[in-house]
Design an enzyme around this catalytic site. Structure first.
Site, PDB file in Angstrom:
ATOM      1  N   GLN A   1       0.656  -1.276   0.145  1.00  0.00           N
ATOM      2  CA  GLN A   1       0.124   0.149   0.050  1.00  0.00           C
ATOM      3  C   GLN A   1       0.831   1.221   0.025  1.00  0.00           C
ATOM      4  OE1 GLN A   1      -2.425  -0.501   3.642  1.00  0.00           O
ATOM      5  NE2 GLN A   1      -2.975  -2.575   2.983  1.00  0.00           N
TER       6      GLN A   1
ATOM      7  N   GLU B   1      12.720  18.420 -24.426  1.00  0.00           N
ATOM      8  CA  GLU B   1      12.339  19.724 -24.238  1.00  0.00           C
ATOM      9  C   GLU B   1      12.816  20.495 -23.098  1.00  0.00           C
ATOM     10  OE1 GLU B   1      10.090  21.495 -26.033  1.00  0.00           O
ATOM     11  OE2 GLU B   1       8.973  20.145 -27.096  1.00  0.00           O
TER      12      GLU B   1
HETATM   13  C1  LIG Z   1      15.793  27.516 -20.518  1.00  0.00           C
HETATM   14  C2  LIG Z   1      17.182  27.395 -20.881  1.00  0.00           C
HETATM   15  C3  LIG Z   1      17.909  26.327 -20.470  1.00  0.00           C
HETATM   16  C4  LIG Z   1      17.780  28.955 -20.559  1.00  0.00           C
HETATM   17  O1  LIG Z   1      19.108  28.834 -20.918  1.00  0.00           O
HETATM   18  P1  LIG Z   1      20.138  30.309 -20.696  1.00  0.00           P
HETATM   19  O2  LIG Z   1      20.848  30.243 -21.801  1.00  0.00           O
HETATM   20  O3  LIG Z   1      20.786  30.021 -19.354  1.00  0.00           O
HETATM   21  O4  LIG Z   1      18.993  31.567 -20.671  1.00  0.00           O
HETATM   22  P2  LIG Z   1      18.458  32.361 -19.510  1.00  0.00           P
HETATM   23  O5  LIG Z   1      19.511  33.345 -19.142  1.00  0.00           O
HETATM   24  O6  LIG Z   1      18.026  31.467 -18.532  1.00  0.00           O
HETATM   25  O7  LIG Z   1      17.224  32.979 -20.147  1.00  0.00           O
HETATM   26  C5  LIG Z   1      16.986  34.221 -20.742  1.00  0.00           C
HETATM   27  C6  LIG Z   1      15.584  34.598 -20.384  1.00  0.00           C
HETATM   28  O8  LIG Z   1      14.798  34.027 -21.308  1.00  0.00           O
HETATM   29  C7  LIG Z   1      13.705  33.385 -20.569  1.00  0.00           C
HETATM   30  N1  LIG Z   1      13.329  32.153 -21.401  1.00  0.00           N
HETATM   31  C8  LIG Z   1      13.947  31.068 -21.668  1.00  0.00           C
HETATM   32  N2  LIG Z   1      12.972  30.218 -22.151  1.00  0.00           N
HETATM   33  C9  LIG Z   1      11.954  30.720 -22.276  1.00  0.00           C
HETATM   34  C10 LIG Z   1      10.459  30.358 -22.541  1.00  0.00           C
HETATM   35  N3  LIG Z   1      10.442  29.068 -23.119  1.00  0.00           N
HETATM   36  N4  LIG Z   1       9.526  31.125 -22.327  1.00  0.00           N
HETATM   37  C11 LIG Z   1       9.674  32.184 -21.569  1.00  0.00           C
HETATM   38  N5  LIG Z   1      10.762  32.820 -21.467  1.00  0.00           N
HETATM   39  C12 LIG Z   1      11.967  31.939 -21.342  1.00  0.00           C
HETATM   40  C13 LIG Z   1      14.172  33.096 -19.174  1.00  0.00           C
HETATM   41  O9  LIG Z   1      13.271  33.115 -18.109  1.00  0.00           O
HETATM   42  C14 LIG Z   1      15.130  34.126 -19.123  1.00  0.00           C
HETATM   43  O10 LIG Z   1      14.381  35.408 -18.528  1.00  0.00           O
HETATM   44  P3  LIG Z   1      14.489  36.200 -17.104  1.00  0.00           P
HETATM   45  O11 LIG Z   1      16.155  36.822 -17.473  1.00  0.00           O
HETATM   46  O12 LIG Z   1      14.690  35.343 -15.965  1.00  0.00           O
HETATM   47  O13 LIG Z   1      13.758  37.360 -16.991  1.00  0.00           O
HETATM   48  C15 LIG Z   1      16.919  27.401 -22.494  1.00  0.00           C
HETATM   49  O14 LIG Z   1      18.119  27.621 -23.249  1.00  0.00           O
HETATM   50  C16 LIG Z   1      16.264  26.047 -22.983  1.00  0.00           C
HETATM   51  O15 LIG Z   1      15.124  26.025 -23.334  1.00  0.00           O
HETATM   52  N6  LIG Z   1      16.916  24.929 -22.885  1.00  0.00           N
HETATM   53  C17 LIG Z   1      16.320  23.596 -23.274  1.00  0.00           C
HETATM   54  C18 LIG Z   1      16.097  23.272 -24.876  1.00  0.00           C
HETATM   55  C19 LIG Z   1      14.958  22.454 -25.248  1.00  0.00           C
HETATM   56  O16 LIG Z   1      13.778  22.470 -24.446  1.00  0.00           O
HETATM   57  N7  LIG Z   1      15.148  21.861 -26.349  1.00  0.00           N
HETATM   58  C20 LIG Z   1      14.074  21.294 -26.842  1.00  0.00           C
HETATM   59  C21 LIG Z   1      14.273  20.601 -28.239  1.00  0.00           C
HETATM   60  S1  LIG Z   1      12.720  20.036 -28.779  1.00  0.00           S
HETATM   61  C22 LIG Z   1      12.836  18.352 -28.230  1.00  0.00           C
HETATM   62  O17 LIG Z   1      13.328  18.212 -27.273  1.00  0.00           O
HETATM   63  C23 LIG Z   1      11.380  17.624 -28.741  1.00  0.00           C
HETATM   64  C24 LIG Z   1      11.124  16.518 -28.123  1.00  0.00           C
HETATM   65  C25 LIG Z   1      10.273  15.790 -28.936  1.00  0.00           C
HETATM   66  C26 LIG Z   1       9.089  15.230 -27.819  1.00  0.00           C
HETATM   67  C27 LIG Z   1       8.250  16.216 -27.406  1.00  0.00           C
HETATM   68  C28 LIG Z   1       6.869  15.821 -26.801  1.00  0.00           C
HETATM   69  C29 LIG Z   1       6.036  17.011 -26.747  1.00  0.00           C
HETATM   70  C30 LIG Z   1       4.673  16.515 -26.195  1.00  0.00           C
HETATM   71  C31 LIG Z   1       3.694  16.081 -27.085  1.00  0.00           C
HETATM   72  C32 LIG Z   1       3.110  16.887 -28.322  1.00  0.00           C
HETATM   73  C33 LIG Z   1       2.761  18.228 -28.342  1.00  0.00           C
HETATM   74  C34 LIG Z   1       1.398  18.454 -28.716  1.00  0.00           C
HETATM   75  C35 LIG Z   1       1.149  19.788 -29.306  1.00  0.00           C
HETATM   76  C36 LIG Z   1      -0.465  19.856 -29.183  1.00  0.00           C
HETATM   77  C37 LIG Z   1      -0.932  20.984 -30.437  1.00  0.00           C
HETATM   78  O18 LIG Z   1      -0.581  22.036 -30.142  1.00  0.00           O
HETATM   79  O19 LIG Z   1      -1.565  20.446 -31.126  1.00  0.00           O
HETATM   80  C1  LIG Z   2      13.958  10.884 -27.214  1.00  0.00           C
HETATM   81  C2  LIG Z   2      14.293  12.042 -27.541  1.00  0.00           C
HETATM   82  C3  LIG Z   2      13.658  12.892 -28.508  1.00  0.00           C
HETATM   83  C4  LIG Z   2      14.103  14.208 -28.748  1.00  0.00           C
HETATM   84  N1  LIG Z   2      13.469  14.896 -29.793  1.00  0.00           N
HETATM   85  C5  LIG Z   2      14.039  16.204 -30.232  1.00  0.00           C
HETATM   86  C6  LIG Z   2      13.541  16.929 -31.251  1.00  0.00           C
HETATM   87  O1  LIG Z   2      12.614  16.460 -31.848  1.00  0.00           O
HETATM   88  N2  LIG Z   2      14.043  18.111 -31.610  1.00  0.00           N
HETATM   89  C7  LIG Z   2      15.227  18.513 -30.869  1.00  0.00           C
HETATM   90  O2  LIG Z   2      15.518  19.658 -31.161  1.00  0.00           O
HETATM   91  N3  LIG Z   2      15.939  17.940 -29.788  1.00  0.00           N
HETATM   92  C8  LIG Z   2      15.169  16.614 -29.482  1.00  0.00           C
HETATM   93  N4  LIG Z   2      15.671  16.083 -28.418  1.00  0.00           N
HETATM   94  C9  LIG Z   2      16.956  16.507 -27.530  1.00  0.00           C
HETATM   95  C10 LIG Z   2      16.823  17.276 -26.291  1.00  0.00           C
HETATM   96  O3  LIG Z   2      15.905  18.290 -26.495  1.00  0.00           O
HETATM   97  C11 LIG Z   2      17.815  17.370 -25.649  1.00  0.00           C
HETATM   98  O4  LIG Z   2      18.495  16.112 -25.315  1.00  0.00           O
HETATM   99  C12 LIG Z   2      17.495  18.022 -24.377  1.00  0.00           C
HETATM  100  O5  LIG Z   2      17.080  19.382 -24.556  1.00  0.00           O
HETATM  101  C13 LIG Z   2      18.795  17.884 -23.504  1.00  0.00           C
HETATM  102  O6  LIG Z   2      19.959  18.343 -23.873  1.00  0.00           O
HETATM  103  P1  LIG Z   2      21.391  17.563 -24.035  1.00  0.00           P
HETATM  104  O7  LIG Z   2      21.091  16.385 -24.662  1.00  0.00           O
HETATM  105  O8  LIG Z   2      22.280  18.447 -24.591  1.00  0.00           O
HETATM  106  O9  LIG Z   2      21.880  17.323 -22.648  1.00  0.00           O
HETATM  107  P2  LIG Z   2      23.125  18.169 -21.936  1.00  0.00           P
HETATM  108  O10 LIG Z   2      22.775  19.668 -21.752  1.00  0.00           O
HETATM  109  O11 LIG Z   2      24.233  17.828 -22.654  1.00  0.00           O
HETATM  110  O12 LIG Z   2      22.794  17.614 -20.361  1.00  0.00           O
HETATM  111  C14 LIG Z   2      23.935  16.588 -19.946  1.00  0.00           C
HETATM  112  C15 LIG Z   2      23.960  16.712 -18.434  1.00  0.00           C
HETATM  113  O13 LIG Z   2      24.371  17.732 -18.096  1.00  0.00           O
HETATM  114  C16 LIG Z   2      23.930  18.433 -17.128  1.00  0.00           C
HETATM  115  N5  LIG Z   2      23.957  19.888 -17.121  1.00  0.00           N
HETATM  116  C17 LIG Z   2      23.870  20.605 -18.414  1.00  0.00           C
HETATM  117  N6  LIG Z   2      23.935  21.970 -18.275  1.00  0.00           N
HETATM  118  C18 LIG Z   2      23.820  22.048 -16.878  1.00  0.00           C
HETATM  119  C19 LIG Z   2      23.773  23.142 -16.122  1.00  0.00           C
HETATM  120  N7  LIG Z   2      23.792  24.433 -16.444  1.00  0.00           N
HETATM  121  N8  LIG Z   2      23.763  23.060 -14.811  1.00  0.00           N
HETATM  122  C20 LIG Z   2      23.976  21.670 -14.150  1.00  0.00           C
HETATM  123  N9  LIG Z   2      23.662  20.639 -14.974  1.00  0.00           N
HETATM  124  C21 LIG Z   2      23.905  20.827 -16.264  1.00  0.00           C
HETATM  125  C22 LIG Z   2      22.262  17.991 -17.277  1.00  0.00           C
HETATM  126  O14 LIG Z   2      21.672  18.019 -16.152  1.00  0.00           O
HETATM  127  C23 LIG Z   2      22.600  16.692 -17.698  1.00  0.00           C
HETATM  128  O15 LIG Z   2      22.399  15.739 -16.664  1.00  0.00           O
HETATM  129  C24 LIG Z   2      15.193  14.723 -28.147  1.00  0.00           C
HETATM  130  C25 LIG Z   2      15.840  14.006 -26.962  1.00  0.00           C
HETATM  131  C26 LIG Z   2      15.428  12.661 -26.789  1.00  0.00           C
HETATM  132  C27 LIG Z   2      16.179  11.929 -25.640  1.00  0.00           C
END
Ligand SMILES: CC(C)(COP(=O)(O)OP(=O)(O)OC[C@H]1O[C@@H](n2cnc3c(N)ncnc32)[C@H](O)[C@@H]1OP(=O)(O)O)[C@@H](O)C(=O)NCCC(=O)NCCSC(=O)/C=C/CCCCCCCCCCCCC(=O)O
Ligand SMILES: Cc1cc2nc3c(=O)[nH]c(=O)nc-3n(C[C@H](O)[C@H](O)[C@H](O)COP(=O)(O)OP(=O)(O)OC[C@H]3O[C@@H](n4cnc5c(N)ncnc54)[C@H](O)[C@@H]3O)c2cc1C
Length: 706
Positions: A360, A458
């Site tokens: 549980q 993401e």
């Molecule tokens: C967030 C980061 C890590 C920031 O990096 P950094 O360089 O340190 O920048 P900061 O100085 O912190 O940021 C500057 C300011 O910008 C603000 N900020 C940043 N991001 C955002 C945001 N998104 N919105 C608003 N504001 C934002 C931040 O707060 C700062 O502001 P302030 O100084 O605090 O005022 C960034 O670099 C980052 O985002 N890194 C991660 C990269 C990432 O996410 N990559 C994704 C690649 S795509 C991917 O992974 C795809 C995967 C496939 C599966 C997806 C599954 C999806 C779900 C289902 C489908 C969806 C259906 C849709 C339905 C429909 O619409 O029909």
């Molecule tokens: C199944 C899958 C599908 C994806 N699909 C897409 C897609 O459709 N399009 C797309 O553009 N991308 C896609 N991605 C990529 C995905 O968005 C990235 O893998 C993700 O944003 C993480 O980035 P990275 O792989 O560079 O990790 P990294 O940033 O290299 O992270 C590696 C490690 O370092 C650590 N790290 C990094 N920076 C810091 C920090 N500042 N402080 C402390 N720790 C830190 C992290 O916590 C992590 O443990 C996909 C990934 C996967 C696994």
């Protein structure tokens, strides 16, 4: 937009529930179903509403009756076949076109339910479809009207899209993206280049085998040599008639993953790929024919936020996707636990394993988390719909900007909370089903492995949490100077009482006093204030000792900012669920069990922070810890007889759940046995039988060569 999650919705009557939700077959689970304190059908209708249940039924039955979605016992597909089948299924989703634009406008929650229903079947076709229509299509749609023709091609599948941000050497650090888009004013084109293979786009879903177009994120260079930062561009990567790469594009599949193998994740490199000027997705900036850059954002930071704004949609959706995985895993493990018998008080009687306190305690807090996170993800989605409407109508109000910041801060913590909870739960559920949990046919391995990347894509969970703590810390000046503040969704409003809350102490004097979620909620408010104070002090100390801003921030994460972000989001989820379950309009037949779930979720989550509660002096003495522990156990025991009915509320039909030990009949062994015997060549001798029977090893023959 109608407040679709309001508790005031009517729950209809027994006969309408029966039409919507058929009875389960009688069997070993009937005993627990009879013991439940509430009617599961009433709960399902209350939580979702009749309209959503009808939609779910429509989707589930379409999939079940469609040969393309047939499940074949014992089937082991190669990766190539699985990718092909995933694509065929994705095409069927276009043909079904389950939701009209009008239905989505009337109730946007339907789109979320569509994602959930298809994902419950299999995440690969679901992600393929929504990466194209939602992530790729949504980004193009929100750019500008000039893409109207192109948008049509997206939704009738003339083209297939992907979203290419990540590169081989940069993912989380989006500012480090190195692909370039250089404007050539002589030809009115952008030239896309990957400087080297480390800047190849990587991990991109749909890119591996079949996407024809990509939203490519690149550093924009104007003819004056100036880098204008990260922008997105529409780039054709394959010919739509042949699926062969376009000139200058090298594109391929990155290989087998731990899960989600129906989806083709790919890489791409660009060598002087020319695209028309119009293909810049002018969300944050544009260039004139002469090559002059313009942007409606004067602040570079604001422009960067807007460029990445579309990522919030994905993070909110992933919060819901992970909660869905939590529900799938629990449906299997709780039905199994109520039917699997081991040991007993006497030699004659063995008891279902759910009767054990440990079972549980291992499962029921996750059940409470599933209810709380499901509610939260849907309510956050509704908040996002309001924000998105503002984006589409180009609202520039302060509220719109503040709402964007707040939603960003919430989604960057709710994705980590939900995906980690589901990941831990999937493993716990696997183990809770003993050896049978490890059998692939029972699906817990697939759920665990398909949920896993929710922690990474993401944005990596640990890094995303920093966004939430940055947001919270940004209010510290107002708090210190006692300047009033509030946020559009009100999630940080309680911090105005910071100076008062920081002095609070734990009040409950008995286990009974702890049985309501108001107790953990008060503790969480204190915890957030305390961690905010400690994080702020630590940051200032780090800076005073001469560390750079970068170093100081980095040294404040573990035990400070990271804990702060987690505590804040747990508090927010609990606050919303507490308010919901304590609404006086909740049917009296459902309220007791919902309140128990709320209390259990709150106390169980809080119990992970007990050390800090003691450390900061909110609680003292050994009794408080005991009260909390005993209240958790008492709530688990109270919820034990409701557990089967609580998973009946959200479990999809057997065909969708696809787990013999999780079937609604509870005929655990019959269902498993039937599946095993239908397996491929189960009773055959192996094709390599002669290797044992004829070709015997010569013992020691190879030892002299070592
Ligand atoms: C967030 C980061 C890590 C920031 O990096 P950094 O360089 O340190 O920048 P900061 O100085 O912190 O940021 C500057 C300011 O910008 C603000 N900020 C940043 N991001 C955002 C945001 N998104 N919105 C608003 N504001 C934002 C931040 O707060 C700062 O502001 P302030 O100084 O605090 O005022 C960034 O670099 C980052 O985002 N890194 C991660 C990269 C990432 O996410 N990559 C994704 C690649 S795509 C991917 O992974 C795809 C995967 C496939 C599966 C997806 C599954 C999806 C779900 C289902 C489908 C969806 C259906 C849709 C339905 C429909 O619409 O029909
Ligand atoms: C199944 C899958 C599908 C994806 N699909 C897409 C897609 O459709 N399009 C797309 O553009 N991308 C896609 N991605 C990529 C995905 O968005 C990235 O893998 C993700 O944003 C993480 O980035 P990275 O792989 O560079 O990790 P990294 O940033 O290299 O992270 C590696 C490690 O370092 C650590 N790290 C990094 N920076 C810091 C920090 N500042 N402080 C402390 N720790 C830190 C992290 O916590 C992590 O443990 C996909 C990934 C996967 C696994």
């Amino acid at each position: 937009m109608a407040p679709t999650l309001s508790v005031k919705e009517t729950t209809g009557n027994q006969s309408s529930w029966n039409t919507l939700l058929p009875d389960f077959p009688k069997g070993p689970l009937s005993k627990y179903r009879k013991k439940a304190s509430f009617n599961w059908k009433e709960m399902a209708v209350f939580l979702d509403g009749e309209d959503i249940i009808r939609l779910k039924n429509r989707i589930f039955s379409a999939l079940e009756n469609d040969p393309f979605f047939a499940r074949h016992a014992g089937e082991e597909l190669s990766r190539e076949k699985y990718q092909e089948l995933t694509f065929l299924r994705c095409k069927r989703l276009f043909e079904y076109d389950f939701l009209t634009q009008q239905e989505i406008i009337e109730n946007p929650l339907k789109i979320l339910n569509l994602v959930i229903c298809i994902g419950m079947y299999d995440w690969s076709p679901c992600l393929q479809f929504f990466l194209h229509c939602g992530v790729f299509g949504g980004t193009v749609l929100s750019a500008s009207k000039r893409f109207a023709d192109f948008v049509k091609k997206i939704y009738n599948m003339e083209i297939f899209g992907c979203f290419a941000l990540t590169e081989l050497s940069h993912g989380t650090n989006t500012k480090g993206i190195r692909t370039t888009a250089t404007f050539d004013h002589n030809t009115q084109e952008f030239i896309i280049n990957s400087p080297d293979f480390e800047a190849a786009k990587f991990w991109v879903g749909n890119m591996g085998k079949h996407a024809t177009h990509a939203v490519v994120y690149a550093q924009l260079y104007t003819p004056d040599g100036q880098c204008q930062g990260l922008h997105s561009f529409l780039v054709q990567i394959r010919d739509t008639k042949t699926l062969l790469p376009m000139p200058g594009v090298m594109v391929g599949d990155i290989g087998k993953k731990i899960g989600q193998n129906g989806l083709d994740n790919g890489f791409a490199m660009f060598h002087n790929v020319r695209i028309p000027k119009e293909n810049i997705l002018n969300i944050t900036g544009d260039v004139s024919p002469e090559g002059k850059y313009s942007s409606s954002f004067t602040d570079v930071k604001d422009r960067f936020s807007a460029a990445l704004g579309s990522l919030s949609t994905g993070r909110i959706l992933i919060t819901a996707v992970s909660a869905t995985n939590l529900k799938l895993a629990l449906s299997i493990a709780i039905r199994f636990s109520a039917t699997r018998r081991q040991f007993g008080p006497t030699d004659e009687e063995e008891i279902p394993v759910i009767e054990y306190q440990t079972q549980q305690w291992r499962l029921l807090p996750y059940l409470a988390a599933a209810y709380a996170l499901d509610y939260f993800s849907k309510s956050l989605f509704e908040n996002f719909v309001e924000f998105y409407a503002g984006l589409l109508t180009k609202q520039k109000s302060q509220r719109q900007a503040d709402l964007g910041r707040e939603i960003h801060a919430l989604s960057t913590a709710s994705k980590p909370l939900s995906s980690w909870t589901a990941q831990q739960a999937a493993q716990e559920c696997r183990e809770a089903c003993g050896g049978h949990g490890y059998l692939a046919m029972n699906r817990l391995g697939e759920i665990r492995n398909d949920n896993d990347p929710n922690c990474t894509y993401e944005g990596d969970n640990n890094v995303l949490l920093q966004q939430t703590s940055n947001y919270l810390m940004s209010w510290m000046n107002c708090i210190r100077n006692k300047v009033p503040f509030e946020s559009p969704l009100g999630t940080i409003n309680f911090l105005q009482d910071y100076h008062h809350i920081i002095g609070w102490k734990f009040k409950a004097n008995s286990v009974d006093d702890c049985m309501d979620s108001s107790v953990p909620l008060a503790a969480y408010k204190w915890l957030v204030c305390y961690l905010l104070r400690e994080s702020d002090l630590k940051l200032r100390k780090e800076k005073q000792s001469g560390h750079s801003d970068f170093e100081a921030k980095n040294n404040c994460q573990v035990y400070y900012c990271r804990s702060l972000a987690i505590a804040f989001v747990e508090q927010t989820v609990l606050q919303r669920y507490h308010d919901y379950t304590h609404d006086p309009d909740i049917p009296s037949t459902l309220q007791p069990v919902l309140k128990n779930l709320s209390a259990l979720y709150g106390l169980w989550s809080l119990s992970k922070h007990l050390a800090v509660l003691y450390q900061g002096g909110y609680v003292s003495g050994e009794q408080v810890g005991r009260f909390i522990q005993n209240a958790i156990l008492e709530l688990c025991s109270r919820l034990k007889d409701d557990a089967v009915a609580l998973v009946d509320v959200f479990a999809p039909p057997d065909f969708i759940l696809n787990s013999p030990i999780g079937k609604a009949s509870g005929e655990l062994y019959k269902n498993m046995w039937a599946e095993i015997l239908q397996g491929n060549k189960v009773l055959n001798r192996p094709s390599w039988w002669a290797e044992f029977c004829i070709n015997k090893p010569v013992t020691g023959r190879l030892s002299s060569r070592l």
